[in-house]
Design a protein around this motif. Sequence first.
Motif, PDB file in Angstrom:
ATOM      1  N   GLU A  25      14.267   7.830 -15.112  1.00 36.33           N
ATOM      2  CA  GLU A  25      13.969   7.304 -16.450  1.00 36.33           C
ATOM      3  C   GLU A  25      12.547   6.758 -16.513  1.00 36.33           C
ATOM      4  O   GLU A  25      11.828   6.986 -17.490  1.00 36.33           O
ATOM      5  CB  GLU A  25      14.976   6.202 -16.818  1.00 36.33           C
ATOM      6  N   ALA A  26      12.131   6.036 -15.481  1.00 34.76           N
ATOM      7  CA  ALA A  26      10.775   5.484 -15.473  1.00 34.76           C
ATOM      8  C   ALA A  26       9.739   6.608 -15.505  1.00 34.76           C
ATOM      9  O   ALA A  26       8.714   6.501 -16.190  1.00 34.76           O
ATOM     10  CB  ALA A  26      10.585   4.602 -14.241  1.00 34.76           C
ATOM     11  N   ALA A 167      19.007   8.452 -28.656  1.00 32.34           N
ATOM     12  CA  ALA A 167      19.407   9.780 -28.186  1.00 32.34           C
ATOM     13  C   ALA A 167      18.313  10.810 -28.440  1.00 32.34           C
ATOM     14  O   ALA A 167      18.010  11.643 -27.572  1.00 32.34           O
ATOM     15  CB  ALA A 167      20.709  10.202 -28.853  1.00 32.34           C
ATOM     16  N   PHE A 168      17.704  10.771 -29.625  1.00 30.51           N
ATOM     17  CA  PHE A 168      16.643  11.730 -29.935  1.00 30.51           C
ATOM     18  C   PHE A 168      15.420  11.497 -29.052  1.00 30.51           C
ATOM     19  O   PHE A 168      14.821  12.458 -28.531  1.00 30.51           O
ATOM     20  CB  PHE A 168      16.259  11.641 -31.409  1.00 30.51           C
ATOM     21  N   ALA A 169      15.035  10.240 -28.863  1.00 28.88           N
ATOM     22  CA  ALA A 169      13.877   9.944 -28.020  1.00 28.88           C
ATOM     23  C   ALA A 169      14.138  10.376 -26.583  1.00 28.88           C
ATOM     24  O   ALA A 169      13.266  10.959 -25.928  1.00 28.88           O
ATOM     25  CB  ALA A 169      13.551   8.453 -28.085  1.00 28.88           C
ATOM     26  N   ALA A 172      13.999  14.205 -26.231  1.00 25.42           N
ATOM     27  CA  ALA A 172      12.619  14.694 -26.235  1.00 25.42           C
ATOM     28  C   ALA A 172      11.965  14.493 -24.874  1.00 25.42           C
ATOM     29  O   ALA A 172      11.238  15.358 -24.377  1.00 25.42           O
ATOM     30  CB  ALA A 172      11.818  13.981 -27.326  1.00 25.42           C
ATOM     31  N   LEU A 173      12.215  13.342 -24.238  1.00 24.28           N
ATOM     32  CA  LEU A 173      11.641  13.068 -22.927  1.00 24.28           C
ATOM     33  C   LEU A 173      12.210  13.993 -21.856  1.00 24.28           C
ATOM     34  O   LEU A 173      11.500  14.440 -20.955  1.00 24.28           O
ATOM     35  CB  LEU A 173      11.903  11.610 -22.535  1.00 24.28           C
ATOM     36  N   ARG A 174      13.497  14.290 -21.956  1.00 25.01           N
ATOM     37  CA  ARG A 174      14.157  15.125 -20.939  1.00 25.01           C
ATOM     38  C   ARG A 174      14.012  16.612 -21.217  1.00 25.01           C
ATOM     39  O   ARG A 174      14.278  17.430 -20.341  1.00 25.01           O
ATOM     40  CB  ARG A 174      15.649  14.774 -20.877  1.00 25.01           C
ATOM     41  N   GLY A 175      13.623  16.970 -22.431  1.00 26.40           N
ATOM     42  CA  GLY A 175      13.504  18.382 -22.785  1.00 26.40           C
ATOM     43  C   GLY A 175      14.842  19.073 -22.931  1.00 26.40           C
ATOM     44  O   GLY A 175      15.000  20.231 -22.533  1.00 26.40           O
ATOM     45  N   VAL A 176      15.834  18.364 -23.496  1.00 21.33           N
ATOM     46  CA  VAL A 176      17.175  18.938 -23.687  1.00 21.33           C
ATOM     47  C   VAL A 176      17.592  18.781 -25.142  1.00 21.33           C
ATOM     48  O   VAL A 176      16.940  18.093 -25.934  1.00 21.33           O
ATOM     49  CB  VAL A 176      18.212  18.261 -22.767  1.00 21.33           C
TER      50      VAL A 176
END
Length: 295
Positions: A25-26, A167-169, A172-176
């Motif tokens: 996560e970091a 959830a949306f943020a 976007a960070l995980r690319g899923v």
Amino acid sequence: MSGLVVVGADGSASSLAAVEAAAREARWHGADLRVVHAFIWPAMHVPLGRSFLGPPESGLRNMVERLLAEAEERARTVAPDVEVSRAVVTGEPLTVLEAQSRAAELVVVGSRGLGSFVGLMVGSTAVHLAAHGQCPVLVVREEGHGTGPIVVGVDGSSAGAGAVDFAFAEAALRGVGIVALHAWTPWNAPMPPPQDEEMPYASEPGALAAQEERLLHEALAGRQEAYPGVSVKHEVVHGGTREALIEASRTAQLLVVGARGRGGFAGLLLGSVSQAMLHHAHCPVAVVRSPDRSR
């Protein structure tokens, strides 16, 4: 200035899984990672140094240093580019981690620590933080992380809006992608305005289902434009919320729920659905409090 992800570490298998999840996560958030151990023994006036009869590395303080060193090594293995720090804070875990949440953008804990009763699916620290933490709380089990989508429970309440944003943020960070799931029954669906004065509680066939479809679309309004790279699948389920979310969690890499939904009793900090997910979901669970209750 970097953000901060905090993870609780007590040496248990569950907390080591939490450390690895927190390191990921970091890295995704571009944040620093702080590994925190709540050291309760000084407050209980227990001797902390090594025993005169034991080896030099014995004693509670040395034990804590060893478990933090192991946790830091796990974090660096998962995310070598993340800045990792350690903190030993005197106090019991519930109070220490709640205080740490005030400066963090995310707190990560294992589902069960060393002090949990055998047979419990989730410990008191995780439940307490989900109710009282000042930022989103991610609860991780020992099992490996999945590769499916992020599932977010949507009920259309203002209290659940923070969960949708998170959830949306995170997607976007995980690319899923996201599965936005809304479950309803005639007993928990808001009644539409009466169309028939003689039968004020009657509605046309399919009216409730259409209304719940609209509720889901309205709850997600604007998020797709804000996160154009995130694919979203809408799922409206006629059935119990707990059962639907637990089933969806089988193939999810993360389940996101609000701390309280529209069906909760006033004054409760943690609703029955979010508690059920902490105990029974098959993947990590993020609990997000409503914006008016958070930092």
